[in-house]
Design a protein around this motif. Structure first.
Motif, short mmCIF file in Angstrom:
data_model
loop_
_atom_site.label_atom_id
_atom_site.label_comp_id
_atom_site.label_asym_id
_atom_site.label_seq_id
_atom_site.Cartn_x
_atom_site.Cartn_y
_atom_site.Cartn_z
N CYS A 207 -36.75 -61.56 20.87
CA CYS A 207 -36.71 -62.21 22.22
C CYS A 207 -35.89 -63.28 22.24
O CYS A 207 -36.24 -64.27 21.53
CB CYS A 207 -38.15 -62.35 22.80
N CYS A 210 -37.85 -66.99 23.19
CA CYS A 210 -38.65 -67.63 22.46
C CYS A 210 -38.28 -67.56 20.97
O CYS A 210 -38.76 -68.11 19.99
CB CYS A 210 -40.15 -67.42 22.46
N CYS A 233 -41.92 -60.20 27.60
CA CYS A 233 -42.28 -60.72 25.86
C CYS A 233 -43.94 -60.76 25.95
O CYS A 233 -44.29 -61.74 26.62
CB CYS A 233 -41.32 -61.89 25.54
N GLN A 235 -45.06 -62.81 23.70
CA GLN A 235 -45.15 -64.10 23.27
C GLN A 235 -45.15 -65.36 24.24
O GLN A 235 -45.94 -66.02 24.57
CB GLN A 235 -44.24 -64.16 22.02
N CYS A 236 -43.81 -65.13 24.98
CA CYS A 236 -43.51 -66.24 25.92
C CYS A 236 -43.89 -65.45 27.57
O CYS A 236 -43.66 -66.54 28.24
CB CYS A 236 -42.32 -66.68 25.64
ZN LIG Z 1 -40.40 -64.34 24.11
#
Ligand SMILES: [Zn+2]
Length: 248
Positions: A207, A210, A233, A235-236
């Motif tokens: 990604c 991030c 994503c 994560q982010c």
């Molecule tokens: Zn991300």
């Protein structure tokens, strides 16, 4: 149900993102205009010098009153001595009065010297106060010139950023106009929460928002998602834009 948008529209989000990044840079540069702080400092200096000028003018006018008072004190003594001398010269004064007048003239002469010293001292202070005032006025002129110059540069910088901002804002509204509203709303919401970046490229399994590599499960999930599904994503939470370089 996941939001859907054509791959082309999803791709176009990156163009909007590029413009938004430029807008952020403009906003950042606006905060960093050194002349804004410089102009403020000079304005503070000017305010302080104005107060000193007012104090200096008050001092001059007070000293001028003192000088006039001292002048009139001297004048009174001089007049009194003049009258005494005229009486002595008139020849109509008796011996006893004559000696009284003589001793008065002596003390008047002494008093005159004292009062003239006071007057001289006041005049010296007045001269100092006038010199200090002139110096302050000169300083003011200098600071004001500096301020005008700094303000000119500041306004120039602001105008330039205003022009850039207007240009990018125009580009943005054109870019956004062709995109579905729900896609733009989602992008804007994420962008607000994620420091200005709402959509990022998925490149070689990473990604680009991030900079974290997606795990195999996540990649498999994205690989299996239809091209019009808006993927994000894990994560982010940014919108991930798939391209041939995504590593899927
Ligand atoms: Zn991300």
């Amino acid at each position: 149900m996941a939001l859907t948008a054509s791959a082309e529209h999803q791709q176009a989000l990156l163009d909007v993102q590029a413009i938004d990044t430029k807008l952020l840079q403009v906003a950042h540069r606006r905060k960093g205009i050194a002349e804004v702080a410089q102009a403020h400092d000079l304005e503070v200096q000017l305010g302080s010098i104005d107060m000193k000028i007012v104090a200096a003018i008050t001092e001059i006018s007070d000293l001028d009153l003192d000088r006039m008072k001292a002048e009139s004190d001297v004048e009174q003594v001089v007049n009194r001595a003049q009258r005494d001398r005229e009486r002595m010269d008139s020849g109509s004064v008796g011996a006893k009065d004559l000696s009284g007048l003589q001793s008065e003239l002596e003390s008047l002469a002494k008093r005159q010297t004292e009062l003239e010293d006071v007057e001289l001292e006041i005049m010296a202070r007045l001269e100092d106060a006038r010199a200090a005032h002139s110096q302050l006025v000169e300083q003011r002129v200098e600071i004001e010139a500096q301020l005008r110059e700094v303000q000119g540069r500041r306004d120039e910088a602001i105008n330039e950023l205003d022009a850039q901002e207007a240009m990018f804002a125009d580009e943005r509204s054109q870019a956004v106009a062709v995109l579905p509203q729900d896609l733009v709303s989602l992008y804007d919401k994420i962008r607000e929460d994620q420091g200005g970046v709402g959509a990022a490229l998925l490149q070689h399994g990473e990604c680009k928002g991030c900079h974290i590599a997606l795990d195999t499960d996540e990649l498999a999930h994205i690989r299996n998602a239809a091209s019009d599904v808006v993927v994000r994503c894990e994560q982010c939470r940014r919108i991930l834009i798939r391209t041939l370089e995504s590593g899927l």
